[in-house]
Design an enzyme around this catalytic site. Sequence first.
Site, PDB file in Angstrom:
ATOM      1  N   TYR A   1       0.842  -1.114  -0.138  1.00  0.00           N
ATOM      2  CA  TYR A   1       0.003  -0.004  -0.084  1.00  0.00           C
ATOM      3  C   TYR A   1       0.806   1.207   0.007  1.00  0.00           C
ATOM      4  O   TYR A   1       1.693   1.152   0.754  1.00  0.00           O
ATOM      5  CB  TYR A   1      -0.755  -0.228   1.250  1.00  0.00           C
ATOM      6  CG  TYR A   1      -2.303   1.039   1.374  1.00  0.00           C
ATOM      7  CD1 TYR A   1      -3.001   0.501   0.308  1.00  0.00           C
ATOM      8  CD2 TYR A   1      -2.323   1.944   2.056  1.00  0.00           C
ATOM      9  CE1 TYR A   1      -4.255   1.434   0.431  1.00  0.00           C
ATOM     10  CE2 TYR A   1      -3.561   2.711   1.874  1.00  0.00           C
ATOM     11  CZ  TYR A   1      -4.358   2.424   1.147  1.00  0.00           C
ATOM     12  OH  TYR A   1      -5.522   3.184   1.092  1.00  0.00           O
TER      13      TYR A   1
ATOM     14  N   SER B   1       1.258  -7.867   1.611  1.00  0.00           N
ATOM     15  CA  SER B   1       0.126  -6.878   2.109  1.00  0.00           C
ATOM     16  C   SER B   1      -0.875  -6.571   0.932  1.00  0.00           C
ATOM     17  O   SER B   1      -1.510  -7.397   0.444  1.00  0.00           O
ATOM     18  CB  SER B   1       1.010  -5.590   2.690  1.00  0.00           C
ATOM     19  OG  SER B   1      -0.240  -4.744   3.540  1.00  0.00           O
ATOM     20  N   GLN B   2      -1.071  -5.213   0.248  1.00  0.00           N
ATOM     21  CA  GLN B   2      -1.606  -4.887  -0.755  1.00  0.00           C
ATOM     22  C   GLN B   2      -1.364  -5.897  -1.783  1.00  0.00           C
ATOM     23  O   GLN B   2      -2.205  -6.161  -2.603  1.00  0.00           O
ATOM     24  CB  GLN B   2      -1.379  -3.436  -1.029  1.00  0.00           C
ATOM     25  CG  GLN B   2      -2.370  -3.142  -2.475  1.00  0.00           C
ATOM     26  CD  GLN B   2      -2.149  -1.726  -2.605  1.00  0.00           C
ATOM     27  OE1 GLN B   2      -3.033  -0.931  -2.816  1.00  0.00           O
ATOM     28  NE2 GLN B   2      -0.881  -1.333  -3.294  1.00  0.00           N
TER      29      GLN B   2
ATOM     30  N   ASP C   1      -0.485  -9.530  13.496  1.00  0.00           N
ATOM     31  CA  ASP C   1      -0.483  -8.458  12.561  1.00  0.00           C
ATOM     32  C   ASP C   1      -1.713  -7.657  12.860  1.00  0.00           C
ATOM     33  O   ASP C   1      -2.843  -8.163  12.768  1.00  0.00           O
ATOM     34  CB  ASP C   1      -0.635  -9.386  11.049  1.00  0.00           C
ATOM     35  CG  ASP C   1      -0.597  -8.331   9.970  1.00  0.00           C
ATOM     36  OD1 ASP C   1      -0.774  -7.033  10.380  1.00  0.00           O
ATOM     37  OD2 ASP C   1      -0.401  -8.830   8.875  1.00  0.00           O
TER      38      ASP C   1
ATOM     39  N   HIS D   1       3.006  -7.154  11.034  1.00  0.00           N
ATOM     40  CA  HIS D   1       2.684  -7.168   9.558  1.00  0.00           C
ATOM     41  C   HIS D   1       3.822  -7.267   8.719  1.00  0.00           C
ATOM     42  O   HIS D   1       3.892  -7.562   7.736  1.00  0.00           O
ATOM     43  CB  HIS D   1       2.048  -5.856   9.414  1.00  0.00           C
ATOM     44  CG  HIS D   1       1.543  -5.619   8.046  1.00  0.00           C
ATOM     45  ND1 HIS D   1       0.469  -6.915   7.546  1.00  0.00           N
ATOM     46  CD2 HIS D   1       1.638  -4.769   6.916  1.00  0.00           C
ATOM     47  CE1 HIS D   1       0.332  -6.454   6.192  1.00  0.00           C
ATOM     48  NE2 HIS D   1       0.908  -5.204   5.887  1.00  0.00           N
TER      49      HIS D   1
END
Length: 325
Positions: A93, A189-190, A275, A304
């Site tokens: 992100y 992640s993203q 996370d 994370h």
Amino acid sequence: MTTLYDLPLSELSEYRPPLDEPADLDAFWAAALAEADELALDPEFRPHSTLLRTVEVFDASFTGSGGQRVSAWLVLPRARPARSPCVVQYLGYNLGRGLPHDFLTWSAFGYAHLVVDTRGQGGKSIPGSTADLMPAAPGPHVPGFLTLGILDPEQYFYRRVYVDAVRAVAAAKAHPEIDADRIVVTGGSQGGGITLAAAALAPGVAAAMPDVPFLCHFRRGAEIASDGPYRELVTWLAAHRHRAAEAFATLRYFDNAVLSARASAPALFSVALRDPVCPPSTVFAAYNRYGGPGEIRVWEWNEHEGGQSAQVAEQAAWLAKTLTP
């Protein structure tokens, strides 16, 4: 250090919450991809001069959603076979494609590596090169991208991003030195969420490696995430108190806990049990419904960041095994 706040691992392993899957989900994505297919992909790979000695770098681009050019780096090992397997990487992100020397890991393992810019992102930390052709009236949104166009699936930001991801796979296949039968999609992640979308929507993906993926089970993320982009959704819902149903009606088209069931390639997931950004239950909601053969690496004590270099080592070993005929 965030404390363990989600479900215990024994429950996560069986976590299959009810999800609101649109009846027209397949038709929606078929129409979105057919619209993009009306435009020539026109992949370009322009040699890019660097001081890097072990790789050749190409400033790549292709036509993405809405006819917009999407930027990427293609990094090829100098010592390579006539046709190499390719790792297509999607980014986290707000991160852009940065500079080529930021991305040398997969070429060091012997793979071609296509690093795909995320449209509109890269204004923070790692710069990007691709703008986003936003609809004329995307509606009010919280700063960031998660709520951009959230009241209309046709205008929602991730419709454009997921189409770009599918087109990136096609661009990689079009390169004459890339083995079109060994295309791997990955990201954290993203990028992990986009990886799942690509695995579900792009034909001919050979393997997928979603790392601590975002964009899975939006409602659960909004309910329990204490940090990161899901908080943007909470902020939007708090301001637009009477439009929550509309927002979640849009998000269900982009939920990778739903889309992952449509993937068939072997997959290696990762999850971090502490996370606060992508809570473990959101990851397991996608993993437990994944349509192909899957494995998951669990990082019990991490947030994370997940397994970081240890996860890369797991991925490299798994990928060598998975891509071996």
